[in-house]
Enzyme design. Sequence first.
Site, PDB file in Angstrom:
ATOM      1  N   ASP A  54      -0.025   1.158  -0.413  1.00 46.79           N
ATOM      2  CA  ASP A  54      -1.454   1.781   0.150  1.00 46.79           C
ATOM      3  C   ASP A  54      -1.440   2.973  -1.244  1.00 46.79           C
ATOM      4  OD1 ASP A  54      -1.355   0.111   2.318  1.00 46.79           O
ATOM      5  OD2 ASP A  54      -0.267   1.690   3.572  1.00 46.79           O
TER       6      ASP A  54
HETATM    7  N1  URA Z   1       4.428   0.038   3.934  1.00 52.01           N
HETATM    8  C1  URA Z   1       2.518   0.543   4.254  1.00 52.01           C
HETATM    9  O1  URA Z   1       3.008   0.879   5.408  1.00 52.01           O
HETATM   10  N2  URA Z   1       2.491   1.188   3.059  1.00 52.01           N
HETATM   11  C2  URA Z   1       3.225   0.532   1.844  1.00 52.01           C
HETATM   12  O2  URA Z   1       2.480   0.871   1.069  1.00 52.01           O
HETATM   13  C3  URA Z   1       3.815  -0.370   1.358  1.00 52.01           C
HETATM   14  C4  URA Z   1       4.218  -0.977   3.093  1.00 52.01           C
END
Ligand code: URA
Length: 257
Positions: A103
């Site tokens: 993310d």
């Molecule tokens: N899980 C999440 O919630 N975000 C990420 O970036 C990776 C795994």
Amino acid sequence: MMRLDKFLCETGFGTRSQVKTLLKKGLVWVNGEPAKGPEQKVREEEDQVICEGRQAVYMSFAYLMLHKPAGVVSATEDRKERTVLDLLDVPYKKKLFPVGRLDKDTEGLLLLTDDGELAHKLLSPKRHVDKTYYAEVSGEVTKEHIRQFREGLSIGEKRPTLPAVLQIRKSGSVSEVQVTIHEGKYHQIKRMFESIGCQVLYLKRLSMGSLMLDETLMPGEYRMLTKGEIQALKEETETKSVGQRTMERQRGALQRS
Ligand code: URA
């Protein structure tokens, strides 16, 4: 066969104009002889090319480990946001893509490559490659949560999550934890914590399969993978992944208990 200037660019000695300067200065040797010029042809795998005293090693694919900082998106292009490729200063960056997504606000290990086959294997839901994250979350995390993570959580998908390993480093109003999952659903870690009533405040990926984030890399920094790291990733995706074996062990233990 490839032109020497292109070869030097692709092995990380700079841009076309920078390597031409190195050639003009007489700093490049091919098989023990001074290089003839930028247009000289070299055999990528066989010829010995020395530039500024260092051997140029050609790899048909590129593999970079990036310590992704928060604030950039894991994409090759985006109309509004800065992407992970914008952080790279390598001549071959246009052919690279990130293996999976973190993310925008997540930090940590991101592999970038042009090896589509390896990327596909690492991401394949069948192989269950382990991914380990460090997280800071709101609220207390307890032994009961460790059990729930191990048994699988309902995060709004058809099926519960696969068994995951939750380790508590510190529990309090803000808890520090480490989580290993064997799949990669959208926002998976955040949704797993939401399902136990906690909010992820900070998230960092520490490893993917055998590949561990090099802690000497500051956020935004990157380096090429070593031959050993590439080999290990290839080996574990050839055969059963470590994650798959771990998961099978956990399933067996659950069935026995
Ligand atoms: N899980 C999440 O919630 N975000 C990420 O970036 C990776 C795994």
